[in-house]
Design an enzyme around this catalytic site. Sequence first.
Site, short mmCIF file in Angstrom:
data_model
loop_
_atom_site.label_atom_id
_atom_site.label_comp_id
_atom_site.label_asym_id
_atom_site.label_seq_id
_atom_site.Cartn_x
_atom_site.Cartn_y
_atom_site.Cartn_z
NE ARG A 17 44.68 32.79 33.63
CZ ARG A 17 44.49 33.01 34.93
NH1 ARG A 17 43.58 32.31 35.59
NH2 ARG A 17 45.18 33.94 35.57
CG ASP A 18 41.84 36.13 36.04
OD1 ASP A 18 40.88 35.49 36.49
OD2 ASP A 18 42.54 36.87 36.75
CG HIS A 209 46.23 39.44 39.17
ND1 HIS A 209 46.37 38.89 37.92
CD2 HIS A 209 44.96 39.14 39.57
CE1 HIS A 209 45.25 38.27 37.57
NE2 HIS A 209 44.38 38.41 38.56
CG HIS A 211 40.30 40.21 41.40
ND1 HIS A 211 39.39 39.27 41.02
CD2 HIS A 211 41.46 39.85 40.80
CE1 HIS A 211 39.96 38.38 40.23
NE2 HIS A 211 41.23 38.68 40.09
CB CYS A 242 35.55 37.51 43.43
SG CYS A 242 36.14 36.99 45.04
CG ASN A 251 41.01 40.10 36.84
OD1 ASN A 251 41.96 39.77 37.55
ND2 ASN A 251 40.24 39.21 36.23
MG MG Z 1 42.30 37.70 38.52
#
Ligand code: MG
Length: 321
Positions: A17-18, A209, A211, A242, A251
């Site tokens: 997803r991310d 979470h 990055h 980002c 991430n």
């Molecule tokens: Mg993320």
Amino acid sequence: MTPRATDSVTLVEVAPRDGLQHENRVIPTDLKVAWIDALSKTGLPVIEVTSFVRPDRIPQLADAEEVMDRIMRHPGTRYTALVPNLHGLERALAHRPDAIAVFTAASESFNRHNIETGIEGAFERMTPVIAEARRRALPVRGYLSTAIGCPYEGWIDPARVAALTERLFDLGVDEVSLGDTIGVGTPKQVRTLLDAVGARVPLARIAVHFHDTYGQGIANVLTAVEAGIRTVDASLNGLGGCPFAPGASGNVATEEVVYLLEGMGLPTGVSLPDLLATGDFLRPALTHSEMSRLAHVPRTSRWLDPGRSGRDSTPGCSVLD
Ligand code: MG
């Protein structure tokens, strides 16, 4: 906090997803399904599969329904989906997510740029979604992004993040994931944030979470685990980006988090060689050419299997002792 022998860490794999939503290219559904099936076999306990957002907004995830229907569900893995509103929840429900995730930023300005409403508007959207999910006994994760820094507002007050976290729990979420969305935090900010949040809610219900935009991802995971966090979001090969730093790292990489935690005597249940193989499998389809540092390690390296490498895997024996 020194890990106890019984400790383990739950990894939440967010690459499908991310990671993919930041890809320039749309990954064909067949390939995506095969890749998620491979991820399921690595031992990952939670995979965030997709997002039921508007397909015209995020075409990379326009196949959410089909992906949820076609993936093979591994009994040891929970398959979750992000939903932005009640309509997204209705779409998701027919495709049997094991949990859903809702989201807001801790920054008023970030919310306005990202979801065209402020923090109050975001809570208005989330409230009925959380209520309906609870009515159906579906677990809910709340994402709180820009929990450390915001591209518009600078550093975010940890007290504000703590208050919003508590408010999410009051609405009925089961877990809150605190995101350093632009990756600007250092261990100092992480410690301060978790002190503030931990004073109001149990850290057992908090995920982090991070990055890697400024290279702090692994340091921040270590800091969070030392503070007592036992749920960590990560993305295979560091996929993701980002949005406010084009070309920046994404991430924190799952394989590097697994290496860190297993090496500290904190089991993840994830096979590092299998995880790297799933990264190698997808890489030719991606436009991102960069890899995590660990992904460059030869696949024959004895250090990739903590059980056989000769590394000290005594339970509880860690750098924190
Ligand atoms: Mg993320």
